[in-house]
Design a protein around this motif. Sequence first.
Motif, PDB file in Angstrom:
ATOM      1  N   LEU A 153       0.831  -1.211   0.000  1.00 47.20           N
ATOM      2  CA  LEU A 153       0.000   0.000   0.000  1.00 47.20           C
ATOM      3  C   LEU A 153       0.862   1.256   0.000  1.00 47.20           C
ATOM      4  O   LEU A 153       0.588   2.219  -0.742  1.00 47.20           O
ATOM      5  N   ARG A 154       1.892   1.256   0.815  1.00 41.61           N
ATOM      6  CA  ARG A 154       2.741   2.436   0.914  1.00 41.61           C
ATOM      7  C   ARG A 154       3.427   2.735  -0.420  1.00 41.61           C
ATOM      8  O   ARG A 154       3.493   3.899  -0.848  1.00 41.61           O
ATOM      9  N   ALA A 155       3.931   1.704  -1.077  1.00 42.15           N
ATOM     10  CA  ALA A 155       4.611   1.907  -2.361  1.00 42.15           C
ATOM     11  C   ALA A 155       3.651   2.475  -3.403  1.00 42.15           C
ATOM     12  O   ALA A 155       4.002   3.393  -4.161  1.00 42.15           O
ATOM     13  N   LEU A 156       2.436   1.939  -3.452  1.00 40.88           N
ATOM     14  CA  LEU A 156       1.449   2.444  -4.406  1.00 40.88           C
ATOM     15  C   LEU A 156       1.021   3.860  -4.048  1.00 40.88           C
ATOM     16  O   LEU A 156       0.832   4.714  -4.920  1.00 40.88           O
ATOM     17  N   GLU A 157       0.863   4.105  -2.757  1.00 39.07           N
ATOM     18  CA  GLU A 157       0.460   5.419  -2.275  1.00 39.07           C
ATOM     19  C   GLU A 157       1.472   6.479  -2.712  1.00 39.07           C
ATOM     20  O   GLU A 157       1.102   7.542  -3.223  1.00 39.07           O
ATOM     21  N   VAL A 158       2.750   6.206  -2.525  1.00 36.99           N
ATOM     22  CA  VAL A 158       3.798   7.156  -2.903  1.00 36.99           C
ATOM     23  C   VAL A 158       3.777   7.405  -4.410  1.00 36.99           C
ATOM     24  O   VAL A 158       3.907   8.544  -4.872  1.00 36.99           O
ATOM     25  N   PHE A 159       3.576   6.329  -5.181  1.00 37.05           N
ATOM     26  CA  PHE A 159       3.556   6.495  -6.639  1.00 37.05           C
ATOM     27  C   PHE A 159       2.368   7.350  -7.083  1.00 37.05           C
ATOM     28  O   PHE A 159       2.514   8.266  -7.897  1.00 37.05           O
ATOM     29  N   TYR A 160       1.188   7.073  -6.553  1.00 36.12           N
ATOM     30  CA  TYR A 160       0.003   7.803  -6.989  1.00 36.12           C
ATOM     31  C   TYR A 160       0.036   9.272  -6.567  1.00 36.12           C
ATOM     32  O   TYR A 160      -0.510  10.131  -7.257  1.00 36.12           O
ATOM     33  N   VAL A 161       0.693   9.565  -5.441  1.00 34.07           N
ATOM     34  CA  VAL A 161       0.765  10.944  -4.973  1.00 34.07           C
ATOM     35  C   VAL A 161       1.846  11.735  -5.714  1.00 34.07           C
ATOM     36  O   VAL A 161       1.644  12.905  -6.066  1.00 34.07           O
ATOM     37  N   THR A 162       2.987  11.103  -5.961  1.00 37.04           N
ATOM     38  CA  THR A 162       4.125  11.830  -6.541  1.00 37.04           C
ATOM     39  C   THR A 162       4.345  11.563  -8.019  1.00 37.04           C
ATOM     40  O   THR A 162       5.012  12.351  -8.698  1.00 37.04           O
ATOM     41  N   GLY A 163       3.839  10.433  -8.518  1.00 38.49           N
ATOM     42  CA  GLY A 163       4.088  10.068  -9.900  1.00 38.49           C
ATOM     43  C   GLY A 163       5.459   9.462 -10.118  1.00 38.49           C
ATOM     44  O   GLY A 163       5.852   9.175 -11.260  1.00 38.49           O
ATOM     45  N   VAL A 164       6.186   9.236  -9.022  1.00 33.62           N
ATOM     46  CA  VAL A 164       7.537   8.673  -9.097  1.00 33.62           C
ATOM     47  C   VAL A 164       7.582   7.397  -8.259  1.00 33.62           C
ATOM     48  O   VAL A 164       7.121   7.392  -7.112  1.00 33.62           O
ATOM     49  N   PRO A 165       8.115   6.291  -8.786  1.00 33.42           N
ATOM     50  CA  PRO A 165       8.184   5.043  -8.016  1.00 33.42           C
ATOM     51  C   PRO A 165       8.917   5.240  -6.693  1.00 33.42           C
ATOM     52  O   PRO A 165       9.900   5.996  -6.633  1.00 33.42           O
ATOM     53  N   ILE A 166       8.474   4.554  -5.676  1.00 35.84           N
ATOM     54  CA  ILE A 166       9.095   4.705  -4.362  1.00 35.84           C
ATOM     55  C   ILE A 166      10.554   4.258  -4.395  1.00 35.84           C
ATOM     56  O   ILE A 166      11.403   4.815  -3.691  1.00 35.84           O
ATOM     57  N   SER A 167      10.875   3.272  -5.225  1.00 36.21           N
ATOM     58  CA  SER A 167      12.253   2.790  -5.308  1.00 36.21           C
ATOM     59  C   SER A 167      13.200   3.876  -5.798  1.00 36.21           C
ATOM     60  O   SER A 167      14.393   3.867  -5.469  1.00 36.21           O
ATOM     61  N   ALA A 168      12.688   4.827  -6.602  1.00 39.13           N
ATOM     62  CA  ALA A 168      13.518   5.922  -7.112  1.00 39.13           C
ATOM     63  C   ALA A 168      13.697   7.027  -6.086  1.00 39.13           C
ATOM     64  O   ALA A 168      14.529   7.920  -6.272  1.00 39.13           O
TER      65      ALA A 168
END
Length: 302
Positions: A153-168
Amino acid sequence: MLIVICGATASGKSGLALEIAQRLDSVIISADSRQIYREFDLGTAKPTLAEQNLVPHFQIDICEPTEVLTLAEYQQQTRELIAHHQNIPLLVGGTGLYLDSITKGLKIPRVAPQPELRSQLSALGQGQIYAWLKQIDPVAAQKIHQNDHYRTLRALEVFYVTGVPISAQQGENPPDYPILQIGLDCDVEVLDRRITTRVGQMIEMGLVEEVEYLSAKYGMDLPLLDTLGYAEIKQYLLGEMDLPEAIALTATHTRQFAKRQRTWFRKNKQIIWFDNTNPHLVETVWQQITEFIPSQLRVGDR
Protein backbone atom coordinates in the motif's frame (compact mmCIF):
# COMPACT_ATOMS: atom_id res chain seq x y z
CA MET A 1 28.43 12.31 17.88
CA LEU A 2 25.62 9.97 18.79
CA ILE A 3 25.26 6.92 21.00
CA VAL A 4 22.52 4.41 20.16
CA ILE A 5 21.18 1.87 22.64
CA CYS A 6 18.94 -0.70 20.98
CA GLY A 7 17.60 -4.20 21.48
CA ALA A 8 14.43 -6.19 21.83
CA THR A 9 11.63 -5.23 24.17
CA ALA A 10 12.40 -5.96 27.85
CA SER A 11 16.15 -6.11 27.18
CA GLY A 12 16.93 -3.31 29.63
CA LYS A 13 17.57 -0.42 27.24
CA SER A 14 15.89 2.25 29.35
CA GLY A 15 17.69 1.37 32.57
CA LEU A 16 21.10 1.35 30.91
CA ALA A 17 20.34 4.59 29.07
CA LEU A 18 19.45 6.35 32.33
CA GLU A 19 22.78 5.36 33.86
CA ILE A 20 24.83 6.38 30.83
CA ALA A 21 22.96 9.64 30.22
CA GLN A 22 23.64 10.76 33.78
CA ARG A 23 27.35 10.04 33.40
CA LEU A 24 27.43 11.99 30.16
CA ASP A 25 25.22 14.77 31.57
CA SER A 26 23.19 14.29 28.40
CA VAL A 27 19.68 13.54 27.16
CA ILE A 28 17.70 10.56 25.90
CA ILE A 29 15.87 10.64 22.58
CA SER A 30 13.25 7.93 22.27
CA ALA A 31 13.19 5.70 19.20
CA ASP A 32 9.91 4.01 20.00
CA SER A 33 7.01 4.36 17.57
CA ARG A 34 4.34 4.23 20.30
CA GLN A 35 5.92 6.24 23.09
CA ILE A 36 5.38 9.33 20.96
CA TYR A 37 1.66 9.14 21.82
CA ARG A 38 0.25 10.81 24.90
CA GLU A 39 -1.68 8.69 27.43
CA PHE A 40 -0.37 5.40 26.06
CA ASP A 41 1.94 4.81 28.98
CA LEU A 42 1.94 1.40 30.63
CA GLY A 43 1.46 -0.69 27.51
CA THR A 44 4.38 1.04 25.81
CA ALA A 45 6.69 0.78 28.84
CA LYS A 46 7.10 4.54 28.68
CA PRO A 47 9.69 6.00 31.10
CA THR A 48 8.03 7.14 34.30
CA LEU A 49 7.78 10.81 35.23
CA ALA A 50 10.48 10.22 37.85
CA GLU A 51 12.80 8.80 35.21
CA GLN A 52 12.00 11.65 32.84
CA ASN A 53 12.78 14.11 35.63
CA LEU A 54 16.08 12.34 36.27
CA VAL A 55 17.23 12.71 32.65
CA PRO A 56 15.61 14.92 29.97
CA HIS A 57 13.68 12.77 27.48
CA PHE A 58 12.62 13.76 23.98
CA GLN A 59 10.28 12.27 21.37
CA ILE A 60 7.92 11.11 24.10
CA ASP A 61 4.32 12.37 24.40
CA ILE A 62 4.55 14.53 21.29
CA CYS A 63 1.37 13.34 19.52
CA GLU A 64 -2.27 12.90 20.34
CA PRO A 65 -3.47 9.29 19.95
CA THR A 66 -5.65 10.37 17.05
CA GLU A 67 -2.73 11.92 15.14
CA VAL A 68 -0.18 10.32 12.82
CA LEU A 69 3.53 11.08 12.91
CA THR A 70 5.24 9.96 9.71
CA LEU A 71 8.70 8.44 9.66
CA ALA A 72 9.92 11.46 7.69
CA GLU A 73 8.62 13.80 10.41
CA TYR A 74 10.24 11.73 13.15
CA GLN A 75 13.53 11.76 11.23
CA GLN A 76 13.52 15.52 10.75
CA GLN A 77 12.61 16.26 14.36
CA THR A 78 15.22 13.85 15.73
CA ARG A 79 17.96 15.21 13.49
CA GLU A 80 17.22 18.68 14.84
CA LEU A 81 17.36 17.42 18.41
CA ILE A 82 20.71 15.72 17.83
CA ALA A 83 22.14 18.87 16.26
CA HIS A 84 20.81 21.00 19.11
CA HIS A 85 22.54 19.18 21.99
CA GLN A 86 26.23 19.80 22.60
CA ASN A 87 26.66 16.81 24.88
CA ILE A 88 26.41 13.46 23.14
CA PRO A 89 22.72 12.47 23.04
CA LEU A 90 21.51 8.90 23.43
CA LEU A 91 19.07 7.53 20.87
CA VAL A 92 17.27 4.71 22.66
CA GLY A 93 14.59 2.29 21.52
CA GLY A 94 13.51 -0.79 19.70
CA THR A 95 11.80 0.56 16.58
CA GLY A 96 14.21 -0.45 13.84
CA LEU A 97 12.95 1.98 11.21
CA TYR A 98 13.19 4.92 13.60
CA LEU A 99 16.78 4.01 14.40
CA ASP A 100 17.71 3.35 10.76
CA SER A 101 16.18 6.64 9.68
CA ILE A 102 18.86 8.37 11.77
CA THR A 103 21.88 6.05 11.73
CA LYS A 104 21.61 5.18 8.03
CA GLY A 105 20.09 8.46 6.92
CA LEU A 106 17.24 6.79 5.10
CA LYS A 107 15.83 8.82 2.23
CA ILE A 108 12.11 8.85 2.97
CA PRO A 109 9.44 10.00 0.51
CA ARG A 110 7.58 12.86 2.20
CA VAL A 111 4.10 11.59 1.44
CA ALA A 112 1.54 11.69 4.23
CA PRO A 113 -0.80 8.71 4.65
CA GLN A 114 -3.77 8.81 2.30
CA PRO A 115 -6.59 7.02 4.18
CA GLU A 116 -9.12 7.17 1.36
CA LEU A 117 -6.66 5.88 -1.24
CA ARG A 118 -5.51 3.11 1.09
CA SER A 119 -9.11 2.09 1.70
CA GLN A 120 -9.83 1.91 -2.02
CA LEU A 121 -6.71 -0.10 -2.73
CA SER A 122 -7.28 -2.46 0.21
CA ALA A 123 -10.76 -3.25 -1.07
CA LEU A 124 -9.21 -4.66 -4.26
CA GLY A 125 -7.31 -7.33 -2.39
CA GLN A 126 -3.59 -7.94 -1.85
CA GLY A 127 -3.19 -10.07 -4.98
CA GLN A 128 -4.46 -7.34 -7.28
CA ILE A 129 -2.56 -4.43 -5.77
CA TYR A 130 0.69 -6.40 -5.61
CA ALA A 131 0.28 -7.21 -9.31
CA TRP A 132 -0.09 -3.49 -9.96
CA LEU A 133 3.03 -2.79 -7.94
CA LYS A 134 5.02 -5.23 -10.07
CA GLN A 135 3.95 -3.28 -13.15
CA ILE A 136 4.47 0.19 -11.68
CA ASP A 137 7.63 -0.40 -9.65
CA PRO A 138 9.24 -3.82 -10.25
CA VAL A 139 12.30 -2.81 -8.22
CA ALA A 140 10.18 -2.18 -5.12
CA ALA A 141 8.14 -5.32 -5.76
CA GLN A 142 11.32 -7.41 -5.59
CA LYS A 143 12.00 -6.07 -2.09
CA ILE A 144 8.42 -6.36 -0.81
CA HIS A 145 6.94 -9.76 -0.02
CA GLN A 146 3.78 -10.50 -1.98
CA ASN A 147 1.82 -10.81 1.28
CA ASP A 148 3.16 -7.60 2.86
CA HIS A 149 -0.01 -5.55 2.61
CA TYR A 150 1.24 -2.44 4.41
CA ARG A 151 4.41 -1.96 2.36
CA THR A 152 2.54 -2.70 -0.87
CA LEU A 153 0.00 0.00 0.00
CA ARG A 154 2.74 2.44 0.91
CA ALA A 155 4.61 1.91 -2.36
CA LEU A 156 1.45 2.44 -4.41
CA GLU A 157 0.46 5.42 -2.28
CA VAL A 158 3.80 7.16 -2.90
CA PHE A 159 3.56 6.50 -6.64
CA TYR A 160 0.00 7.80 -6.99
CA VAL A 161 0.77 10.94 -4.97
CA THR A 162 4.13 11.83 -6.54
CA GLY A 163 4.09 10.07 -9.90
CA VAL A 164 7.54 8.67 -9.10
CA PRO A 165 8.18 5.04 -8.02
CA ILE A 166 9.10 4.71 -4.36
CA SER A 167 12.25 2.79 -5.31
CA ALA A 168 13.52 5.92 -7.11
CA GLN A 169 12.98 8.00 -4.00
CA GLN A 170 14.67 5.71 -1.51
CA GLY A 171 18.29 5.21 -0.54
CA GLU A 172 20.64 6.20 2.25
CA ASN A 173 22.59 9.31 3.17
CA PRO A 174 24.38 8.50 6.45
CA PRO A 175 25.20 11.37 8.82
CA ASP A 176 28.76 12.68 8.86
CA TYR A 177 29.16 12.40 12.64
CA PRO A 178 30.44 9.26 14.39
CA ILE A 179 27.86 6.88 15.88
CA LEU A 180 28.39 4.21 18.51
CA GLN A 181 25.66 1.57 18.34
CA ILE A 182 25.19 -0.54 21.46
CA GLY A 183 22.88 -3.55 21.48
CA LEU A 184 21.54 -5.45 24.48
CA ASP A 185 20.74 -9.14 24.22
CA CYS A 186 20.62 -12.38 26.21
CA ASP A 187 19.56 -16.00 25.89
CA VAL A 188 16.04 -16.43 24.54
CA GLU A 189 14.91 -18.22 27.70
CA VAL A 190 16.10 -15.30 29.84
CA LEU A 191 14.37 -12.76 27.62
CA ASP A 192 11.16 -14.79 27.70
CA ARG A 193 11.18 -14.68 31.51
CA ARG A 194 11.84 -10.94 31.47
CA ILE A 195 8.90 -10.45 29.11
CA THR A 196 6.59 -12.52 31.31
CA THR A 197 7.66 -10.47 34.33
CA ARG A 198 7.17 -7.19 32.49
CA VAL A 199 3.66 -8.10 31.34
CA GLY A 200 2.74 -9.02 34.90
CA GLN A 201 4.10 -5.70 36.16
CA MET A 202 2.08 -3.80 33.56
CA ILE A 203 -1.09 -5.49 34.78
CA GLU A 204 -0.24 -4.74 38.41
CA MET A 205 0.44 -1.10 37.57
CA GLY A 206 -2.98 -0.72 35.95
CA LEU A 207 -2.82 -1.67 32.26
CA VAL A 208 -6.43 -2.88 32.28
CA GLU A 209 -7.57 0.44 33.74
CA GLU A 210 -5.47 2.31 31.17
CA VAL A 211 -7.13 0.46 28.30
CA GLU A 212 -10.56 1.05 29.85
CA TYR A 213 -9.87 4.77 30.08
CA LEU A 214 -8.47 5.04 26.53
CA SER A 215 -11.35 3.01 25.09
CA ALA A 216 -13.90 5.22 26.80
CA LYS A 217 -12.17 8.42 25.70
CA TYR A 218 -11.29 7.55 22.10
CA GLY A 219 -13.51 4.58 21.26
CA MET A 220 -12.68 0.93 20.80
CA ASP A 221 -11.87 1.47 17.12
CA LEU A 222 -8.84 3.68 17.80
CA PRO A 223 -6.02 2.05 15.78
CA LEU A 224 -3.52 2.28 18.64
CA LEU A 225 -5.80 0.04 20.72
CA ASP A 226 -5.11 -2.73 18.21
CA THR A 227 -1.38 -2.72 18.95
CA LEU A 228 0.62 -5.02 21.20
CA GLY A 229 -0.50 -5.06 24.81
CA TYR A 230 -3.62 -3.05 24.16
CA ALA A 231 -5.34 -5.34 21.66
CA GLU A 232 -5.27 -8.32 24.03
CA ILE A 233 -6.66 -6.35 26.98
CA LYS A 234 -9.30 -4.88 24.69
CA GLN A 235 -10.37 -8.43 23.82
CA TYR A 236 -10.73 -9.12 27.52
CA LEU A 237 -12.83 -5.98 28.03
CA LEU A 238 -15.04 -7.01 25.13
CA GLY A 239 -15.65 -10.37 26.83
CA GLU A 240 -13.81 -12.37 24.16
CA MET A 241 -11.50 -14.00 26.72
CA ASP A 242 -10.78 -13.93 30.44
CA LEU A 243 -7.97 -11.89 31.97
CA PRO A 244 -5.46 -14.75 32.45
CA GLU A 245 -5.89 -15.63 28.77
CA ALA A 246 -5.34 -12.01 27.77
CA ILE A 247 -2.21 -11.80 29.91
CA ALA A 248 -0.83 -15.04 28.45
CA LEU A 249 -1.61 -13.89 24.91
CA THR A 250 0.12 -10.56 25.54
CA ALA A 251 3.25 -12.37 26.68
CA THR A 252 3.15 -14.67 23.65
CA HIS A 253 2.72 -11.81 21.21
CA THR A 254 5.47 -9.85 22.95
CA ARG A 255 7.88 -12.79 22.63
CA GLN A 256 7.04 -13.02 18.93
CA PHE A 257 7.61 -9.30 18.54
CA ALA A 258 10.95 -9.53 20.36
CA LYS A 259 12.04 -12.30 17.99
CA ARG A 260 11.34 -10.04 15.01
CA GLN A 261 13.26 -7.21 16.66
CA ARG A 262 16.27 -9.42 17.27
CA THR A 263 16.24 -10.56 13.64
CA TRP A 264 16.11 -6.95 12.46
CA PHE A 265 18.97 -5.76 14.67
CA ARG A 266 21.20 -8.76 13.95
CA LYS A 267 21.39 -7.64 10.33
CA ASN A 268 23.14 -4.46 11.45
CA LYS A 269 26.84 -5.25 11.65
CA GLN A 270 27.62 -1.87 13.22
CA ILE A 271 25.99 -2.83 16.52
CA ILE A 272 28.30 -3.87 19.35
CA TRP A 273 26.45 -6.42 21.46
CA PHE A 274 26.43 -6.75 25.24
CA ASP A 275 24.89 -9.42 27.47
CA ASN A 276 22.27 -7.68 29.58
CA THR A 277 22.66 -10.29 32.34
CA ASN A 278 26.24 -9.16 32.96
CA PRO A 279 26.33 -7.85 36.55
CA HIS A 280 28.91 -5.28 35.41
CA LEU A 281 26.96 -4.22 32.33
CA VAL A 282 27.05 -0.48 33.01
CA GLU A 283 30.80 -0.42 33.58
CA THR A 284 31.45 -2.62 30.56
CA VAL A 285 29.38 -0.39 28.31
CA TRP A 286 30.92 2.73 29.83
CA GLN A 287 34.38 1.42 28.98
CA GLN A 288 33.27 1.01 25.36
CA ILE A 289 31.94 4.57 25.35
CA THR A 290 35.13 6.08 26.76
CA GLU A 291 37.07 4.32 24.01
CA PHE A 292 34.67 5.74 21.43
CA ILE A 293 34.70 9.35 22.61
CA PRO A 294 37.85 11.32 21.73
CA SER A 295 39.83 12.07 24.87
CA GLN A 296 39.15 15.82 24.68
CA LEU A 297 35.41 15.15 24.92
CA ARG A 298 35.48 12.63 27.74
CA VAL A 299 33.50 13.60 30.77
CA GLY A 300 36.55 13.67 33.01
CA ASP A 301 38.39 16.03 30.67
CA ARG A 302 35.68 18.66 30.34
